[in-house]
Structure formats: C-alpha cells, structure tokens
Scaffold this active site. Sequence first.
Site, PDB file in Angstrom:
ATOM      1  NE  ARG A 148      -3.517   2.343   2.718  1.00 19.35           N
ATOM      2  CZ  ARG A 148      -3.421   3.189   3.743  1.00 19.35           C
ATOM      3  NH1 ARG A 148      -2.571   2.943   4.732  1.00 19.35           N
ATOM      4  NH2 ARG A 148      -4.173   4.268   3.796  1.00 19.35           N
ATOM      5  CG  HIS A 168      -1.300   9.046   3.557  1.00 19.00           C
ATOM      6  ND1 HIS A 168      -1.416   7.697   3.785  1.00 19.00           N
ATOM      7  CD2 HIS A 168      -0.853   9.569   4.725  1.00 19.00           C
ATOM      8  CE1 HIS A 168      -1.058   7.418   5.033  1.00 19.00           C
ATOM      9  NE2 HIS A 168      -0.707   8.549   5.611  1.00 19.00           N
ATOM     10  CD  GLU A 178      -5.019   7.452  10.211  1.00 18.70           C
ATOM     11  OE1 GLU A 178      -4.447   8.507  10.541  1.00 18.70           O
ATOM     12  OE2 GLU A 178      -4.747   6.351  10.703  1.00 18.70           O
ATOM     13  CG  ASN A 226      -5.342   3.391   8.849  1.00 17.52           C
ATOM     14  OD1 ASN A 226      -5.499   2.447   8.067  1.00 17.52           O
ATOM     15  ND2 ASN A 226      -4.971   4.593   8.450  1.00 17.52           N
ATOM     16  CE1 TYR A 270       0.061   2.394  13.584  1.00 13.99           C
ATOM     17  CE2 TYR A 270      -2.062   3.255  12.894  1.00 13.99           C
ATOM     18  CZ  TYR A 270      -0.748   2.947  12.599  1.00 13.99           C
ATOM     19  OH  TYR A 270      -0.241   3.170  11.345  1.00 13.99           O
ATOM     20  CD  GLU A 308      -1.852   4.019   8.230  1.00 15.18           C
ATOM     21  OE1 GLU A 308      -1.561   4.409   9.390  1.00 15.18           O
ATOM     22  OE2 GLU A 308      -2.035   4.799   7.285  1.00 15.18           O
TER      23      GLU A 308
END
Length: 543
Positions: free
Chosen positions: A130, A175, A221, A351, A353, A422
């Site tokens: 990606r 992005h 995002e 995404n 985390y 992500e």
Amino acid sequence: MPTALRAVAVLAAMLSASATALPSGPLSAHIAGPRGLASGTAGSVQHAAKAAEDAVVDAELSIPTDFWMGAGSASYQIEGAWNVDGKGMSTTDHAYGNRSDGGGNEACDSYHHYKEDVALLKLMGATHYRFSIAWARLLPTGEPDNVNPLGVRYYNNLINELLDNGIQPVVTLWHVDLPFSLYEAFGGWNDERIVGYFLSFAVTAFRLFGDRVRTWTTVNEPHMFCRYGAGHSRMGSPPAVPGHSEYLCGHHVLLAHAKAYRAYKRDFASQGGRIGMSLDNYFTRPCTNAYEDVEAAERHQEFEVGWFLEPILGSGDYPPVMRRRVGSRLPTFTAAQKAELQGSLDFIGLNSYYGWTACNGAPSNARNPSFEMDQDLDIPEASDINNPPGDFQWTPWSIRSTLMWVRDRYDPDNTIPFVITENGLGMAEGAEDDNKRKAYFSAWLQQLMHARYHDQVNVIGYFVWSLLDDFEWAAGYTVKIGLVHVDFNSPNRTRTPKESLYFMKDIIASRRVTKYEVPSSSPISFPNIVTLCFMIILSRCLV
C-alpha cells in the site's frame, strides 16, 4: 436510560472493575468491548460478554492462503525528491520543509530507491503493498490539464516493479498532501471547490494506472486530519475556525470520495477494481461502568468512525448524536449528495493501533465551540485532548473490538470486506525494541484472526505500518516504526531489515500467526514504550 445503553453499562461492569488498568493475565480476558449497541438487543450484549472470555485457540492462528499480507507507506513520508522532475510544491512541503531535519524533503528517498523497497517487500513475502500518490507529483498545480510525465513515469515504474515481483499495488489517492497552489487559491479541504479538483485527480490516476491497480483507497484517516489538522491549523491547513473547520473538511472529504467512487463505477468499471476509504479508530471503552461514561465511549465511536460511515452505510446523514450536539455548524447534504454517498464503499479500510478509555465531560481546556466540546468526553490516557491523545496502550483487544463495532452497526450481513490498512508500533530504536514490535504483531494478529474465525468478521487483509522507518510528522525521524531500518545519515539512505521483518516473513510463509512474548530481559513498560509525540499515523504528531 435507553435499553441498549443500560445493557452495555452492565456489560462494562462485567468487562472490568477498572477499565483504565493495563491488561494483566491472559489476553483473552481483555478482548472485546461493548457490542450490539446499534441493535440494542440483549442477545448481542450477552454475546459480547461471552466474547470477552473467549480464548484464541490454535485453529484460529491459521491465516487463509488468499488473505492479503503486506506493508504500507505514504508518499510524503518516504519519497523525498520534493522538487525533482517537475513535482509541484505540496502543502506538506510548505508545512514541514523548513524543519531542522528537512522534513520530508529527502526522507527515505524512495523516489530513487523504489527498487530496493520492492526487493524488501519480496524478501518479506508480501502479497500486497500500500502506497500513496503524491498529488503534486502527478498534477503539480492541481489542474487536470497539467499532468507531469515524469511523475507518471515514476508511479508506472513502481507499479510495474511490484507486479513483476508478484506483489499487488494498493493505492491511496490522498494521504495528507495536496498541491500548495490549491491551498493558495481557496484553502484546500475547507472549501467545496476541492471536491472537483479531487475528482480530476482521481480520474487521472484511474486512467493512467487503473489497468494494473485493482484496489484503491480514496482518502486516509479523514477524522485524524480534519479534527487535528483542519481543526487546529496544522498539517498544512489554513487558519482554523474551531467548531466549524473540522466539519467542513469532513463534509468535503465525503463528497470528494463519493464523486471519485461514482466516476470509477461509471467510467472505469471494466478495470475490475474496488474502491474503499481508510478510517482510523482507537476503540474506546468507558472509564467506569457509570451510564454517563458508557454513553461517552459510544459517543467517541460515533464522532470518530460514524462521522464517515453513517452517511455511506447508515442513514445517509451524520450520526444523530452529531446532529444534536453540533447543530447548525454541521453541514447538510442535498438529496443528490446523499444518493451519491449511499453505498459508496467496496471495502472498509481500518487503521488500528491501540485503544483507550473515555469519561464523560469535555476537558477544561477545550475551546467553545470545538470538536472536543461537541464530543464532550475526556481520555484519561491523554495529556491534552486538543492533541492526538495518549501514551501507547497494550490493548490487543482493540483491533477486534473496532471490527465488531463497525460490522455490527453498519454491515451485520458481512457483505462488505474489511482490510486493516495500518497497524504497527513505533518507538526509539534499540535491540530489545524489535522484540516488543514482534510481540505487538503477534498479539494483534491473534486478535485479528479471532475476529475472522470466531466472530465471522469478513476481514481479508492486513498491512503493517510501515515498511520503512520514515518521516513521522512532528516526531520527525526520532520515532522508528518500520520493518526496515533506514540510515538517514547516509546519502544512499541505506536500508537494513530488522528482526521484525523476518518475523513477519515467517508468519507469511507459514500462513500461521506465531505466538511471541517479549523476553523477560526486555519487559514492556507503560507508558515508556512510546509517548504522545510518537503518534505513528499520518497526523499523529502535528506541528
């Protein structure tokens, strides 16, 4: 108290007597947060309570042979060559280029070393890569009639090199960076004129690269950028009007996404590709079992994820809680815009985390009006709610909880696939730190496979963030997050694979998640793994 929230308040008490405590004991005790709020059924809530006790069994460590396994990057964070071969200035060039570390001016110099990057992906065994297109490299001024042929050559070379090595490209259109000329002309995402320019950019990319690219994400995002960038005049955004700029940015992102999606389906359907959007979510549990805190945790999810999915997969409008709290400051959709938005996703990129907790009530330093005041919650793990919050939290359950929350609310029939676009861990580098990264990948992947097998979530792929140590926004080069070490003192930007790349290589080759715990000689400590200023994703660390 509404039935659903009463049930979830009970569940919160069952999940933890102290939601702010760090996990102890088996990971299975910390897996799933509240589920079933959309339906409000007791059965869904009971299922979530049971899920919190489920163990990841050995059978769930298997990774399907058709499951995407890869790594990701973003143009400004790795390409460098900021003023080379006809590239125009971008908003990120303008915002970061004068830093003492040079910002992304040179970064990893992937513009000149892309073949090395592809070789590292092949070494890893990646099935997909990606990356994003630098808007100002393709269209230097943003105007569709000003295509940069050398920019086209670069992306053609990268795509062809990937395909020649058996790696499928997954391309993100936006992005963070956009042509600075558009900022100068009208302010970028705060103005509706950006929608037409983004459509031209998307169509240009589809036309030039779509014969070989089968997977696209339109934007990365939008919550993180629109809240912390547009809402706080950061990341190349114009001066903010708090409580207004955030929502204008988000509104225009949604309209631009819908326009690009419809153009692809109308004019490029023969290419056989699919279009998605990558959303960030730090899944949030209530900080106590009090009704107000349970409601705050749910409100966090609505303002972070529902903001963008409700218009596309839900009611066709923003979440009701946003309408109530933001009022006239929240833009409205026309009937035609709602029709374009509805169903404009072929997959959902997430995404993920880590997760955290939410308490009811805005922090004392929240501006009025502002996104923070509208959301009306505080994150105990955050030192400042006006900045991307929180020390890193060891919350493997958060990736599964995000998938469950989104699926149950917006796609209970499992018709839309998920891709984890992500997931990674950044920190100051050291020999023991890569052990922590391996433990992170192991724990989060176990929960991802648990979501797939146990919860029947239709997740089809996973991307490590990131392939390379890169420019991590305001943290610069002090945070290391890649599978590959990059020597930023070397003119050649020498690349050296880390142990975590070989760890992922073994997982991909065996198609099985390896259970791995940090050796006792290098225990994980909180909150010292990484502080607020690491904030790994596109806008986690802001100027």
